[in-house]
Design a protein around this motif. Structure first.
Motif, PDB file in Angstrom:
ATOM      1  N   MET A 187      64.765  -8.652  11.665  1.00 60.26           N
ATOM      2  CA  MET A 187      64.192  -7.338  11.772  1.00 60.26           C
ATOM      3  C   MET A 187      63.434  -7.166  13.088  1.00 60.26           C
ATOM      4  N   VAL A 188      62.855  -8.251  13.577  1.00 58.98           N
ATOM      5  CA  VAL A 188      62.146  -8.187  14.856  1.00 58.98           C
ATOM      6  C   VAL A 188      63.122  -7.872  15.985  1.00 58.98           C
ATOM      7  N   LEU A 189      64.328  -8.425  15.903  1.00 57.96           N
ATOM      8  CA  LEU A 189      65.347  -8.159  16.917  1.00 57.96           C
ATOM      9  C   LEU A 189      65.706  -6.679  16.957  1.00 57.96           C
ATOM     10  N   ALA A 190      65.803  -6.061  15.798  1.00 59.58           N
ATOM     11  CA  ALA A 190      66.119  -4.637  15.740  1.00 59.58           C
ATOM     12  C   ALA A 190      65.019  -3.797  16.384  1.00 59.58           C
ATOM     13  N   VAL A 191      63.783  -4.183  16.157  1.00 56.47           N
ATOM     14  CA  VAL A 191      62.663  -3.443  16.763  1.00 56.47           C
ATOM     15  C   VAL A 191      62.665  -3.613  18.275  1.00 56.47           C
ATOM     16  N   LEU A 192      62.964  -4.823  18.743  1.00 58.20           N
ATOM     17  CA  LEU A 192      63.039  -5.042  20.192  1.00 58.20           C
ATOM     18  C   LEU A 192      64.174  -4.238  20.818  1.00 58.20           C
ATOM     19  N   PHE A 193      65.326  -4.218  20.142  1.00 60.07           N
ATOM     20  CA  PHE A 193      66.435  -3.395  20.635  1.00 60.07           C
ATOM     21  C   PHE A 193      66.050  -1.923  20.662  1.00 60.07           C
ATOM     22  N   LEU A 194      65.303  -1.474  19.668  1.00 59.25           N
ATOM     23  CA  LEU A 194      64.880  -0.084  19.624  1.00 59.25           C
ATOM     24  C   LEU A 194      63.922   0.248  20.765  1.00 59.25           C
ATOM     25  N   VAL A 195      63.030  -0.682  21.086  1.00 60.04           N
ATOM     26  CA  VAL A 195      62.105  -0.477  22.208  1.00 60.04           C
ATOM     27  C   VAL A 195      62.878  -0.389  23.523  1.00 60.04           C
ATOM     28  N   VAL A 196      63.869  -1.268  23.699  1.00 59.90           N
ATOM     29  CA  VAL A 196      64.689  -1.234  24.915  1.00 59.90           C
ATOM     30  C   VAL A 196      65.477   0.071  24.987  1.00 59.90           C
ATOM     31  N   THR A 197      65.963   0.544  23.842  1.00 61.42           N
ATOM     32  CA  THR A 197      66.694   1.812  23.807  1.00 61.42           C
ATOM     33  C   THR A 197      65.809   2.968  24.242  1.00 61.42           C
ATOM     34  N   ILE A 198      64.586   2.985  23.765  1.00 62.17           N
ATOM     35  CA  ILE A 198      63.651   4.056  24.142  1.00 62.17           C
ATOM     36  C   ILE A 198      63.343   3.997  25.636  1.00 62.17           C
ATOM     37  N   LEU A 199      63.149   2.793  26.166  1.00 59.66           N
ATOM     38  CA  LEU A 199      62.887   2.654  27.603  1.00 59.66           C
ATOM     39  C   LEU A 199      64.088   3.091  28.438  1.00 59.66           C
ATOM     40  N   CYS A 200      65.291   2.782  27.977  1.00 60.35           N
ATOM     41  CA  CYS A 200      66.499   3.208  28.690  1.00 60.35           C
ATOM     42  C   CYS A 200      66.652   4.727  28.652  1.00 60.35           C
ATOM     43  N   ALA A 201      66.310   5.337  27.525  1.00 62.95           N
ATOM     44  CA  ALA A 201      66.384   6.798  27.429  1.00 62.95           C
ATOM     45  C   ALA A 201      65.382   7.457  28.376  1.00 62.95           C
TER      46      ALA A 201
END
Length: 53
Positions: free
Chosen positions: A1-15
């Motif tokens: 679940m931590v990996l999903a949150v990290l991916f989500l943070v990277v997605t927000i930064l990319c957006a």
């Protein structure tokens, strides 16, 4: 679940990077940031949904 949150943070930064580079009209960076947003967004959603199904 931590990996999903990290991916989500990277997605927000990319957006954020997509909109910032659109403002400066750097379309090469917009392309890379857009592709990164799509890829990391897909992996974050898939990682969040994998324990459910």
């Amino acid at each position: 679940m931590v990996l999903a949150v990290l991916f989500l943070v990277v997605t927000i930064l990319c957006a954020i990077a997509v909109f910032r580079e659109l403002k400066t009209k750097n379309f090469f960076a917009v392309g890379f940031a857009g592709i990164s947003t799509l890829v990391f967004g897909f992996f974050s959603i898939a990682t969040l949904l994998s324990p459910l199904f």
